[in-house]
Write a protein that holds these residues in place. Structure first.
Motif, PDB file in Angstrom:
ATOM      1  N   ALA A   1      28.398  -3.089 -14.055  1.00  0.00           N
ATOM      2  CA  ALA A   1      29.380  -4.310 -13.901  1.00  0.00           C
ATOM      3  C   ALA A   1      29.731  -2.445 -13.808  1.00  0.00           C
ATOM      4  N   VAL A   2      31.368  -2.976 -13.016  1.00  0.00           N
ATOM      5  CA  VAL A   2      32.169  -2.412 -12.809  1.00  0.00           C
ATOM      6  C   VAL A   2      33.917  -2.994 -13.004  1.00  0.00           C
ATOM      7  N   LEU A   3      34.775  -2.052 -13.306  1.00  0.00           N
ATOM      8  CA  LEU A   3      36.390  -2.119 -13.966  1.00  0.00           C
ATOM      9  C   LEU A   3      36.507  -0.970 -13.129  1.00  0.00           C
ATOM     10  N   ILE A   4      38.046  -1.482 -12.439  1.00  0.00           N
ATOM     11  CA  ILE A   4      38.262  -0.551 -11.161  1.00  0.00           C
ATOM     12  C   ILE A   4      40.178  -1.436 -12.100  1.00  0.00           C
ATOM     13  N   ASN A   5      41.166   0.731 -11.872  1.00  0.00           N
ATOM     14  CA  ASN A   5      42.026   0.415 -12.098  1.00  0.00           C
ATOM     15  C   ASN A   5      42.689   1.112 -11.104  1.00  0.00           C
ATOM     16  N   ALA A   6      42.198   0.476  -9.522  1.00  0.00           N
ATOM     17  CA  ALA A   6      42.849   1.486  -8.355  1.00  0.00           C
ATOM     18  C   ALA A   6      44.298   2.041  -8.551  1.00  0.00           C
ATOM     19  N   ALA A   7      45.071   1.993  -9.631  1.00  0.00           N
ATOM     20  CA  ALA A   7      46.698   3.037  -9.281  1.00  0.00           C
ATOM     21  C   ALA A   7      47.411   1.891  -7.818  1.00  0.00           C
ATOM     22  N   GLY A   8      47.981   3.175  -7.316  1.00  0.00           N
ATOM     23  CA  GLY A   8      48.370   3.042  -6.160  1.00  0.00           C
ATOM     24  C   GLY A   8      47.391   2.846  -5.179  1.00  0.00           C
ATOM     25  N   TYR A   9      45.984   3.025  -5.359  1.00  0.00           N
ATOM     26  CA  TYR A   9      45.567   2.879  -3.987  1.00  0.00           C
ATOM     27  C   TYR A   9      45.038   1.233  -4.009  1.00  0.00           C
ATOM     28  N   THR A  10      45.266   0.778  -5.211  1.00  0.00           N
ATOM     29  CA  THR A  10      45.359  -1.247  -5.102  1.00  0.00           C
ATOM     30  C   THR A  10      45.573  -1.780  -3.626  1.00  0.00           C
ATOM     31  N   HIS A  11      46.894  -0.467  -3.305  1.00  0.00           N
ATOM     32  CA  HIS A  11      47.841  -1.198  -2.479  1.00  0.00           C
ATOM     33  C   HIS A  11      47.882  -0.623  -1.318  1.00  0.00           C
ATOM     34  N   THR A  12      46.681   0.734  -1.455  1.00  0.00           N
ATOM     35  CA  THR A  12      46.558   0.797   0.305  1.00  0.00           C
ATOM     36  C   THR A  12      45.439   0.971   0.522  1.00  0.00           C
ATOM     37  N   SER A  13      44.171   1.225   0.496  1.00  0.00           N
ATOM     38  CA  SER A  13      42.752   1.651   0.524  1.00  0.00           C
ATOM     39  C   SER A  13      42.015   1.140   1.289  1.00  0.00           C
ATOM     40  N   VAL A  14      42.258   0.501   2.480  1.00  0.00           N
ATOM     41  CA  VAL A  14      41.168   0.540   3.387  1.00  0.00           C
ATOM     42  C   VAL A  14      39.513   0.189   2.187  1.00  0.00           C
ATOM     43  N   ALA A  15      39.997   2.143   2.949  1.00  0.00           N
ATOM     44  CA  ALA A  15      38.110   3.035   1.435  1.00  0.00           C
ATOM     45  C   ALA A  15      37.730   2.532   1.049  1.00  0.00           C
ATOM     46  N   LEU A  16      38.529   1.893  -0.158  1.00  0.00           N
ATOM     47  CA  LEU A  16      38.373   1.691  -1.257  1.00  0.00           C
ATOM     48  C   LEU A  16      37.461   0.339  -1.217  1.00  0.00           C
ATOM     49  N   LEU A  17      38.178  -0.456  -0.702  1.00  0.00           N
ATOM     50  CA  LEU A  17      37.483  -1.792  -0.412  1.00  0.00           C
ATOM     51  C   LEU A  17      36.226  -1.971   0.681  1.00  0.00           C
ATOM     52  N   ASP A  18      36.808  -0.775   1.463  1.00  0.00           N
ATOM     53  CA  ASP A  18      34.744  -1.270   1.861  1.00  0.00           C
ATOM     54  C   ASP A  18      33.661  -0.686   1.338  1.00  0.00           C
ATOM     55  N   ALA A  19      33.939   0.161   0.397  1.00  0.00           N
ATOM     56  CA  ALA A  19      33.121   0.154  -0.958  1.00  0.00           C
ATOM     57  C   ALA A  19      33.140  -0.125  -1.721  1.00  0.00           C
ATOM     58  N   LEU A  20      33.831  -1.364  -2.062  1.00  0.00           N
ATOM     59  CA  LEU A  20      33.756  -1.937  -3.517  1.00  0.00           C
ATOM     60  C   LEU A  20      32.900  -3.168  -2.990  1.00  0.00           C
ATOM     61  N   LEU A  21      33.169  -2.922  -1.501  1.00  0.00           N
ATOM     62  CA  LEU A  21      32.217  -4.776  -0.664  1.00  0.00           C
ATOM     63  C   LEU A  21      30.887  -4.215  -1.069  1.00  0.00           C
ATOM     64  N   THR A  22      30.089  -3.557  -1.097  1.00  0.00           N
ATOM     65  CA  THR A  22      28.744  -2.711  -1.186  1.00  0.00           C
ATOM     66  C   THR A  22      28.521  -3.218  -3.103  1.00  0.00           C
ATOM     67  N   VAL A  23      28.767  -2.789  -3.466  1.00  0.00           N
ATOM     68  CA  VAL A  23      28.857  -3.409  -4.727  1.00  0.00           C
ATOM     69  C   VAL A  23      28.309  -5.326  -4.987  1.00  0.00           C
ATOM     70  N   GLU A  24      26.888  -4.940  -5.690  1.00  0.00           N
ATOM     71  CA  GLU A  24      26.550  -6.014  -5.333  1.00  0.00           C
ATOM     72  C   GLU A  24      26.934  -6.459  -7.437  1.00  0.00           C
ATOM     73  N   ALA A  25      26.951  -5.863  -7.942  1.00  0.00           N
ATOM     74  CA  ALA A  25      27.700  -6.258  -9.600  1.00  0.00           C
ATOM     75  C   ALA A  25      28.605  -7.340  -9.089  1.00  0.00           C
ATOM     76  N   PRO A  26      29.153  -8.112 -10.464  1.00  0.00           N
ATOM     77  CA  PRO A  26      30.829  -7.603 -10.955  1.00  0.00           C
ATOM     78  C   PRO A  26      31.540  -7.358 -10.887  1.00  0.00           C
ATOM     79  N   VAL A  27      32.934  -7.303 -10.381  1.00  0.00           N
ATOM     80  CA  VAL A  27      34.099  -6.204 -10.281  1.00  0.00           C
ATOM     81  C   VAL A  27      34.997  -6.908 -10.809  1.00  0.00           C
ATOM     82  N   ILE A  28      35.610  -5.798 -11.709  1.00  0.00           N
ATOM     83  CA  ILE A  28      36.713  -6.674 -12.239  1.00  0.00           C
ATOM     84  C   ILE A  28      38.039  -5.484 -11.931  1.00  0.00           C
ATOM     85  N   GLU A  29      38.761  -6.188 -11.255  1.00  0.00           N
ATOM     86  CA  GLU A  29      39.805  -5.310 -10.682  1.00  0.00           C
ATOM     87  C   GLU A  29      41.270  -5.289 -12.031  1.00  0.00           C
TER      88      GLU A  29
END
Length: 155
Positions: free
Chosen positions: A75-103
């Motif tokens: 699983a992944v826990l992510i506190n992306a801080a300021g990137y939470t609100h701006t990063s499409v690149a981070l979204l694209d990477a997270l979309l490749t994670v098949e395990a649970p992801v918790i923000e």
């Protein structure tokens, strides 16, 4: 594919400025340091039968790479801080994670400036836990473990 060392491991990824916890705006983020949160997460995860991989970076590209590396974890826990609100690149990477992801967030973005109300990464996450200070991480671990155990992911 998971390696044996990543089975029952939860990646806890932290974005920019979180290395300053304890000294940066303690009225918003609390007085605990990121090391304090790491220790708490490690202890709590161990009590649940998991290990943690705790990382922090101020670099968007490095955070994307950390997410890619975390795909082997349970699983992944992510506190992306300021990137939470701006990063499409981070979204694209997270979309490749098949395990649970918790923000997770220490503060509640919805009670702050309007630009913080939108999470770009939320569509890649199973859920969001925010506003409970360092307890957000513990609650995030509980949620991740529940999802992993319920789905038999890397068990």
């Amino acid at each position: 594919m998971s390696t044996a060392s990543d089975q029952r491991t939860i990646a806890i990824l932290n974005g920019p400025n979180l290395n300053l916890l304890g000294t940066r705006q303690p009225e918003i983020y609390g007085s605990e340091s990121l090391d304090d949160i790491d220790r708490m997460c490690r202890k709590h995860a161990e009590s649940l039968g998991f290990s943690t991989r705790f990382q922090q970076t101020n670099s968007e590209g490095e955070l994307v790479s950390m997410v890619q590396d975390a795909r082997a974890c349970s699983a992944v826990l992510i506190n992306a801080a300021g990137y939470t609100h701006t990063s499409v690149a981070l979204l694209d990477a997270l979309l490749t994670v098949e395990a649970p992801v918790i923000e997770v967030h220490l503060s509640s973005p919805h009670t702050r400036e309007s630009f913080r109300h939108k999470s770009v990464i939320a569509p890649a996450c199973n859920g969001v836990i925010a506003g409970f200070g360092s307890l957000s991480y513990r609650l995030g671990l509980d949620a991740a473990v529940a999802l992993v155990d319920a789905n038999g992911v890397n068990a």
